[in-house]
Enzyme design. Structure first.
Site, PDB file in Angstrom:
ATOM      1  CD  GLU A   1      21.961   7.465  21.989  1.00 21.31           C
ATOM      2  OE1 GLU A   1      21.163   6.912  23.036  1.00 21.31           O
ATOM      3  OE2 GLU A   1      21.385   7.711  20.902  1.00 21.31           O
TER       4      GLU A   1
ATOM      5  CG  HIS B   1      20.893   7.617  27.790  1.00 25.81           C
ATOM      6  ND1 HIS B   1      21.958   6.873  27.932  1.00 25.81           N
ATOM      7  CD2 HIS B   1      20.565   7.817  26.487  1.00 25.81           C
ATOM      8  CE1 HIS B   1      22.507   6.510  26.481  1.00 25.81           C
ATOM      9  NE2 HIS B   1      21.603   7.100  25.607  1.00 25.81           N
TER      10      HIS B   1
ATOM     11  CB  SER C   1      24.469   6.592  30.346  1.00 27.71           C
ATOM     12  OG  SER C   1      23.004   6.676  30.284  1.00 27.71           O
TER      13      SER C   1
ATOM     14  CG  PHE D   1      16.195  15.452  15.861  1.00 28.58           C
ATOM     15  CD1 PHE D   1      16.528  15.081  14.980  1.00 28.58           C
ATOM     16  CD2 PHE D   1      17.090  15.748  17.107  1.00 28.58           C
ATOM     17  CE1 PHE D   1      17.996  14.881  14.232  1.00 28.58           C
ATOM     18  CE2 PHE D   1      18.676  15.835  16.559  1.00 28.58           C
ATOM     19  CZ  PHE D   1      19.020  15.212  15.218  1.00 28.58           C
TER      20      PHE D   1
ATOM     21  CE  LYS E   1      10.243  -1.707  23.516  1.00 25.48           C
ATOM     22  NZ  LYS E   1      10.821  -0.701  22.732  1.00 25.48           N
TER      23      LYS E   1
ATOM     24  CB  ALA F   1      18.399   0.953  10.832  1.00 25.29           C
TER      25      ALA F   1
ATOM     26  CE1 TYR G   1      10.594   5.881  20.398  1.00 24.91           C
ATOM     27  CE2 TYR G   1       9.928   3.669  21.241  1.00 24.91           C
ATOM     28  CZ  TYR G   1      10.831   4.677  20.551  1.00 24.91           C
ATOM     29  OH  TYR G   1      11.925   3.979  19.811  1.00 24.91           O
TER      30      TYR G   1
ATOM     31  CG  ASP H   1       4.361   2.923  22.198  1.00 23.56           C
ATOM     32  OD1 ASP H   1       4.825   2.065  21.487  1.00 23.56           O
ATOM     33  OD2 ASP H   1       4.725   3.997  22.529  1.00 23.56           O
TER      34      ASP H   1
ATOM     35  CG  ASP I   1      13.067   5.331  12.591  1.00 25.24           C
ATOM     36  OD1 ASP I   1      12.236   4.917  13.318  1.00 25.24           O
ATOM     37  OD2 ASP I   1      14.050   5.983  12.886  1.00 25.24           O
TER      38      ASP I   1
ATOM     39  CB  ALA J   1      12.510  -3.476  19.811  1.00 26.74           C
TER      40      ALA J   1
HETATM   41  P1  FAD Z   1       9.479  -1.385  18.969  1.00 25.27           P
HETATM   42  O1  FAD Z   1       9.639  -1.417  20.469  1.00 25.27           O
HETATM   43  O2  FAD Z   1       9.539  -2.703  18.203  1.00 25.27           O
HETATM   44  O3  FAD Z   1       8.192  -0.581  18.413  1.00 25.27           O
HETATM   45  C1  FAD Z   1       8.030  -0.075  17.435  1.00 25.27           C
HETATM   46  C2  FAD Z   1       6.490   0.099  17.019  1.00 25.27           C
HETATM   47  O4  FAD Z   1       6.013  -0.998  16.723  1.00 25.27           O
HETATM   48  C3  FAD Z   1       6.021   0.886  18.248  1.00 25.27           C
HETATM   49  O5  FAD Z   1       4.878   1.750  17.786  1.00 25.27           O
HETATM   50  C4  FAD Z   1       5.190  -0.387  18.913  1.00 25.27           C
HETATM   51  O6  FAD Z   1       4.052  -0.066  19.710  1.00 25.27           O
HETATM   52  C5  FAD Z   1       4.623  -1.154  17.742  1.00 25.27           C
HETATM   53  N1  FAD Z   1       4.615  -2.758  17.770  1.00 25.27           N
HETATM   54  C6  FAD Z   1       5.607  -3.459  18.621  1.00 25.27           C
HETATM   55  N2  FAD Z   1       5.144  -4.432  18.476  1.00 25.27           N
HETATM   56  C7  FAD Z   1       4.198  -4.817  17.735  1.00 25.27           C
HETATM   57  C8  FAD Z   1       3.388  -5.947  17.163  1.00 25.27           C
HETATM   58  N3  FAD Z   1       3.703  -7.239  17.491  1.00 25.27           N
HETATM   59  N4  FAD Z   1       2.528  -5.425  16.319  1.00 25.27           N
HETATM   60  C9  FAD Z   1       2.043  -4.106  15.887  1.00 25.27           C
HETATM   61  N5  FAD Z   1       2.837  -3.113  16.485  1.00 25.27           N
HETATM   62  C10 FAD Z   1       4.002  -3.404  17.118  1.00 25.27           C
HETATM   63  N6  FAD Z   1      17.330   3.962  15.665  1.00 25.27           N
HETATM   64  C11 FAD Z   1      18.200   3.356  15.054  1.00 25.27           C
HETATM   65  O7  FAD Z   1      18.444   3.105  13.741  1.00 25.27           O
HETATM   66  N7  FAD Z   1      19.464   3.390  15.431  1.00 25.27           N
HETATM   67  C12 FAD Z   1      19.698   3.493  16.878  1.00 25.27           C
HETATM   68  O8  FAD Z   1      21.026   3.541  17.391  1.00 25.27           O
HETATM   69  C13 FAD Z   1      18.850   4.017  17.599  1.00 25.27           C
HETATM   70  N8  FAD Z   1      18.816   4.345  18.752  1.00 25.27           N
HETATM   71  C14 FAD Z   1      17.693   4.594  19.785  1.00 25.27           C
HETATM   72  C15 FAD Z   1      17.881   4.967  21.115  1.00 25.27           C
HETATM   73  C16 FAD Z   1      16.959   5.225  21.786  1.00 25.27           C
HETATM   74  C17 FAD Z   1      17.011   5.494  23.364  1.00 25.27           C
HETATM   75  C18 FAD Z   1      15.358   5.344  21.212  1.00 25.27           C
HETATM   76  C19 FAD Z   1      14.622   6.098  22.037  1.00 25.27           C
HETATM   77  C20 FAD Z   1      15.551   5.275  19.827  1.00 25.27           C
HETATM   78  C21 FAD Z   1      16.482   4.692  19.050  1.00 25.27           C
HETATM   79  N9  FAD Z   1      16.399   4.658  17.611  1.00 25.27           N
HETATM   80  C22 FAD Z   1      17.333   4.207  17.039  1.00 25.27           C
HETATM   81  C23 FAD Z   1      15.043   4.919  16.999  1.00 25.27           C
HETATM   82  C24 FAD Z   1      14.311   3.398  17.017  1.00 25.27           C
HETATM   83  O9  FAD Z   1      14.813   2.647  16.068  1.00 25.27           O
HETATM   84  C25 FAD Z   1      12.747   3.886  16.440  1.00 25.27           C
HETATM   85  O10 FAD Z   1      12.028   4.870  17.178  1.00 25.27           O
HETATM   86  C26 FAD Z   1      12.055   2.948  15.853  1.00 25.27           C
HETATM   87  O11 FAD Z   1      10.810   3.336  15.051  1.00 25.27           O
HETATM   88  C27 FAD Z   1      11.478   2.081  16.893  1.00 25.27           C
HETATM   89  O12 FAD Z   1      12.360   1.283  17.763  1.00 25.27           O
HETATM   90  P2  FAD Z   1      11.959   0.449  19.004  1.00 25.27           P
HETATM   91  O13 FAD Z   1      12.765  -0.448  19.519  1.00 25.27           O
HETATM   92  O14 FAD Z   1      11.118   1.398  20.039  1.00 25.27           O
HETATM   93  O15 FAD Z   1      10.986  -0.657  18.267  1.00 25.27           O
END
Ligand code: FAD
Length: 286
Positions: free
Chosen positions: A18, A263, A16, A213, A162, A52, A142, A155, A110, A122
């Protein structure tokens, strides 16, 4: 034997790709050339990121729509929840569903500033999407631990949350240390995470950019890898070859370890990803 190692993959993998919304007309042309070239490799899906806090959703959506219409590929928009209300997210989800989009990469995004406590993670977005419609949802993982996570275990539990909320696969942050991915996958299995942990492969032709990065995302760059780019600042072609060669090696090793789905972070360019896939036996169909 060595020869067997070289032949063993022979196209027996799913790929896939991106992309990200381009910021100029010229970059838009590059993106479309890349999409048309890479579509011949019959990817399982392609995805388009969403910036974002930048009002890029409309652009993500229009590229996804164009990809679907012009290529017939399965096209998955990324969606973040950090910068939207639940009502907005529900309406975005319905809008996607009504436009025939069934695949979403669900992310938190972020933080706008350090120390801000988000309203949603997420896992909450996955739950919200699931409650709207039967989307095929990918989430982020991660192998070298998300920079904000309290611990590797916390993590991992977040990833489990999720998946339990309805994610169908996890796509990893890019990495160069294959062992860290393999150890992470083992820990996922031990934690009862039963979806594919799809490695995110970043073919690197610009090590300086990759380093930026990597530093921002808690990703290790092995010294031996960085060294391969030394002295090549003015030699793009050699850097591309180094990048392709390393990515091919990575995919071969991972494939031998049973990984079937890969990917690619294309950065909107086709050259490296195309050459890598072709070498691994993922061939263009006319
Ligand atoms: P989450 O899964 O919510 O985790 C974020 C952090 O919070 C982690 O450290 C987790 O351990 C912690 N956490 C989760 N739940 C809790 C809780 N209840 N209490 C305390 N801590 C908690 N960013 C963009 O802006 N646009 C994109 O299109 C994009 N695409 C991406 C694609 C991929 C494949 C990857 C790997 C990353 C992408 N990102 C993108 C980056 C991503 O948005 C960032 O890494 C962001 O900081 C975390 O997103 P996440 O969905 O992993 O968050």
């Amino acid at each position: 034997s060595l020869n067997q190692n070289i032949a063993d993959i022979d196209g027996n993998i799913n790929v896939s790709f991106e992309f990200f919304p381009p910021s100029s007309e010229q970059m838009e042309q590059t993106l479309w050339n890349s999409i048309h070239r890479l579509k011949t490799l019959q990817p399982k899906f392609v995805s388009v990121t969403y910036g974002a806090n930048s009002g890029e959703r409309d652009r993500t959506h229009s590229i996804i729509k164009d990809i679907k219409e012009q290529t017939g590929l399965v096209a998955a928009p990324h969606l973040t929840c950090i910068d939207a209300t639940r009502d907005e997210l529900r309406s975005i989800a319905r809008d996607y569903w009504n436009n025939g989009i069934r695949d979403i990469v669900a992310l938190r995004g972020d933080l706008p500033a350090q120390g801000v406590k988000p309203d949603m993670y997420a896992a909450d977005l996955v739950e919200l999407l699931r409650s709207e419609a039967d989307f095929d949802i990918s989430v982020a993982a991660y192998p070298e631990v998300h920079p904000e996570a309290k611990s590797a275990q916390a993590d991992l539990i977040n990833l489990k949350r999720k998946v339990d909320a309805g994610a169908c696969r996890a796509i990893t942050q890019f990495f160069f240390d294959v062992e860290s991915y393999l150890r992470f996958r083992d820990r996922c299995v031990a934690a009862g995470i039963d979806v594919e942990i799809v490695p995110g492969i970043l073919p690197v032709s610009n090590m300086k950019q990759a380093k930026r990065f990597a530093n921002a995302n808690n990703v290790k760059i092995p010294g031996w890898l960085e060294k391969q780019y030394e002295g090549l600042d003015d030699d793009l072609l050699s850097r591309q070859m180094v990048g392709a060669s390393n990515a091919i090696d990575m995919v071969r090793v991972l494939s031998r370890e049973g990984v079937k789905d890969f990917h690619f972070y294309t950065l909107n360019r086709a050259e490296l990803t195309y050459a890598i896939c072709h070498t691994l036996g993922v061939r263009a169909k006319a």
